[in-house]
Every structure is written in structure tokens, then in C-alpha cells.
Enzyme design. Structure first.
Site, mmCIF file in Angstrom:
data_model
loop_
_atom_site.group_PDB
_atom_site.id
_atom_site.type_symbol
_atom_site.label_atom_id
_atom_site.label_comp_id
_atom_site.label_asym_id
_atom_site.label_seq_id
_atom_site.Cartn_x
_atom_site.Cartn_y
_atom_site.Cartn_z
ATOM 1 N N ASP A 69 0.829 -1.196 0.000
ATOM 2 C CA ASP A 69 0.000 0.000 0.000
ATOM 3 C C ASP A 69 0.870 1.255 0.000
ATOM 4 O OD1 ASP A 69 -2.349 1.404 0.027
ATOM 5 O OD2 ASP A 69 -2.643 1.253 2.191
ATOM 6 N N GLY A 70 0.347 2.298 -0.620
ATOM 7 C CA GLY A 70 1.024 3.601 -0.543
ATOM 8 C C GLY A 70 1.580 4.101 -1.875
ATOM 9 N N ARG A 76 0.033 7.711 -2.756
ATOM 10 C CA ARG A 76 0.521 8.797 -1.893
ATOM 11 C C ARG A 76 1.991 9.092 -2.165
ATOM 12 N NH1 ARG A 76 -1.156 6.088 3.459
ATOM 13 N NH2 ARG A 76 -1.504 4.355 2.021
ATOM 14 N N HIS A 110 2.150 3.352 -9.116
ATOM 15 C CA HIS A 110 1.832 1.938 -9.370
ATOM 16 C C HIS A 110 2.910 1.283 -10.230
ATOM 17 C CE1 HIS A 110 -1.901 2.337 -7.380
ATOM 18 N NE2 HIS A 110 -2.484 3.077 -8.292
ATOM 19 N N GLU A 132 -12.415 -4.454 -4.244
ATOM 20 C CA GLU A 132 -12.919 -3.098 -3.947
ATOM 21 C C GLU A 132 -12.227 -2.035 -4.795
ATOM 22 O OE1 GLU A 132 -12.000 -5.296 -1.365
ATOM 23 O OE2 GLU A 132 -14.095 -5.846 -1.129
ATOM 24 N N LEU A 138 10.659 -20.401 -5.904
ATOM 25 C CA LEU A 138 9.637 -19.577 -5.234
ATOM 26 C C LEU A 138 8.305 -19.648 -5.988
ATOM 27 C CD1 LEU A 138 9.358 -17.103 -3.056
ATOM 28 C CD2 LEU A 138 9.450 -15.696 -5.118
HETATM 29 C C1 IPE Z 1 -1.573 0.196 -3.430
HETATM 30 O O1 IPE Z 1 -1.323 1.547 -3.443
HETATM 31 C C2 IPE Z 1 -1.716 -0.413 -4.793
HETATM 32 C C3 IPE Z 1 -3.038 -0.950 -5.109
HETATM 33 C C4 IPE Z 1 -4.024 -1.115 -4.280
HETATM 34 C C5 IPE Z 1 -3.263 -1.334 -6.466
HETATM 35 P P1 IPE Z 1 -2.525 2.575 -3.346
HETATM 36 O O2 IPE Z 1 -3.005 2.874 -4.720
HETATM 37 O O3 IPE Z 1 -3.579 2.092 -2.417
HETATM 38 O O4 IPE Z 1 -1.816 3.845 -2.766
HETATM 39 P P2 IPE Z 1 -2.399 4.891 -1.739
HETATM 40 O O5 IPE Z 1 -2.865 4.123 -0.523
HETATM 41 O O6 IPE Z 1 -3.526 5.593 -2.409
HETATM 42 O O7 IPE Z 1 -1.239 5.772 -1.449
HETATM 43 MG MG MG Z 2 -4.103 2.455 -0.451
#
Ligand code: IPE
Ligand code: MG
Length: 237
Positions: free
Chosen positions: A13-14, A17, A30, A60, A125
């Protein structure tokens, strides 16, 4: 009981941001984030981890803006494209996938299934991509499978047990999760392998996924190694 770390799952996640902070589009986050999965295959192997599962798109995530969804739907095509599959072959990595088949575009599904097929004889793996995956959808699918395979279920309810349920989950070929790492600062599982993580250790980290390093992984693993996993029992004497 000391349990070897066999199955590591990453809630990466993240990305969005992280990109915003450097004035880039979320999709750039991404792109960088998805490329990192390969590095973590190598690190996981170094730590003698046999199964690595990454949460790349949840059931989701369809709620995001169409442009972002379109980009994310292209991720499997990008990471498993013809030139890039060599990486998985050279490193003896077997690609696996968990998720719903019916909603993702045909070309994305083909990229995933081709990658699975090409790497099926690798025995290093096992990299599982959770893509259009969510635990509730998985359970719904599981129930439907059981009823389809056992039309006389009502007459013999005892055939329903945890083994039957496990064998009808998308994860039927992989063991339960030992350690989950979630980056990005949120402290929740977000519908990710809820049953398979029922005895997993959970490690939350504030770093955004593109910043999460090999050193951070080492810290998470040493945290795991210090935990006494009792599985409902009591501490070893
Ligand atoms: C995670 O990063 C990647 C996916 C869910 C595809 P986010 O897209 O959720 O990044 P933030 O949380 O908005 O920063
Ligand atoms: Mg996120």
C-alpha cells in the site's frame, strides 16, 4: 513453537501517496511499485521463503477512477510480457494467481494464464498475484463450487468440513500465511486472505510501498522470528 517463515504475504500500500508527494500521477506510483515485486522475489528467495503472495488489485479497487482502474488492469500484461517472463524463468519462479475470473479484461486474464502456464514446471519460489481478489468474493465462489460438485449436499451435510472448504478456495494449492506485511501506514487487512491469515503474524509499516527496502524486509522477518506462535496452545516449557 518456532515456525519457519514459509509464506510471506505483502499488502503493498502507498503507491498513490508516494507518487503525489513527488508531484507525479498516481499511476507512476503503481508502475514503480509493481516493478519492485521482482526485487522482492529475489529477497524472499534469499530468506528461504517458499511462497510470496502480493495483493495487487482488490475486489474493492474497482471503485477507483476509471483511468486508474484501466492502468491497474494492464499491470499483469506489463510484468508478464514476453521479454519480462525471462526473469521468472531464470529465477525458477512459478507464477500463481488468486482472484475472480469474470470481471478482468480478456487480455489481462490471458497474460496471467500464459505466465502461469509458462512457469508451471519451475520449482523455486511460488509467486502468487492476488488480482481482483477479495476474501468475501472467494468465499462466495467457494460455496458455489461446493454446491456444484455436490448436488446432494443436503442429504449429507457432514461432508462440509474445513478441508472441503480449503480445497475450494482460490488458495487451495498454497499454505496458510505466516507473515503479512502491510506498508503505507494503515493497520487493517482490507479483505485480504482473511481465513488464510487467521494465524498469521501481522507487521505494519509506515513506509509507502515504493520506499520499502530489503532492509525493511529484514526487520519484519526478525520481528517474525522473535514471535512465539502458539496456535491456540500455550508457550513451550
Ligand atoms: C496500493 O497503493 C496499490 C493498489 C491497491 C493497487 P494505493 O493505490 O492504495 O496507494 P495509496 O494508498 O492511495 O497511497
Ligand atoms: Mg491504499
Amino acid at each position: 513453537m518456532k515456525e519457519k517463515l514459509e509464506h510471506l504475504a505483502l499488502i503493498l500500500d502507498g503507491n498513490g501517496r508516494w507518487a503525489k508527494k513527488i508531484n507525479q500521477a498516481r499511476t507512476y506510483g503503481h508502475q514503480v511499485g509493481m516493478e519492485k515485486i521482482k526485487d522482492f522475489c529475489i529477497y524472499a528467495h534469499k530468506h528461504e521463503i517458499k511462497f510470496l503472495t502480493v495483493f495487487t488489485f482488490s475486489t474493492e479497487n474497482w471503485n477507483r477512477p476509471q483511468k486508474e482502474v484501466d492502468f491497474l488492469m494492464e499491470v499483469p500484461n506489463k510484468i508478464f510480457s514476453d521479454g519480462k517472463i525471462d526473469f521468472f524463468m531464470e529465477n525458477n519462479i512459478k507464477i500463481n494467481w488468486i482472484g475472480r475470473e469474470s470481471k478482468i479484461p480478456a487480455s489481462t486474464l490471458k497474460a496471467i494464464l500464459d505466465a502461469k502456464e509458462k512457469t508451471k514446471n519451475n520449482n523455486g519460489l511460488v509467486l502468487t498475484i492476488a488480482f481482483d481478489y477479495g476474501s468475501w468474493e472467494e468465499l462466495t465462489h467457494c460455496f458455489k463450487q461446493i454446491v456444484l460438485k455436490q448436488p446432494k449436499l443436503k442429504e449429507n451435510l457432514d461432508i462440509i468440513d474445513d478441508v472441503l472448504i480449503k480445497n475450494n478456495l482460490y488458495t487451495k494449492d498454497i499454505p496458510n500465511v505466516d507473515l503479512v506485511i502491510r506498508t503505507g501506514g494503515e493497520t487493517r487487512l482490507s479483505n485480504f486472505m482473511m481465513l488464510q491469515c487467521s494465524y498469521a503474524e501481522i507487521y505494519f509499516n509506515k513506509k509507502m510501498w515504493p520506499d520499502f527496502s530489503q532492509k525493511d524486509l529484514k526487520k519484519a522477518i526478525s520481528y517474525y522470528n522473535k514471535v512465539n506462535r502458539r496456535f491456540g496452545g500455550i508457550a513451550d516449557e
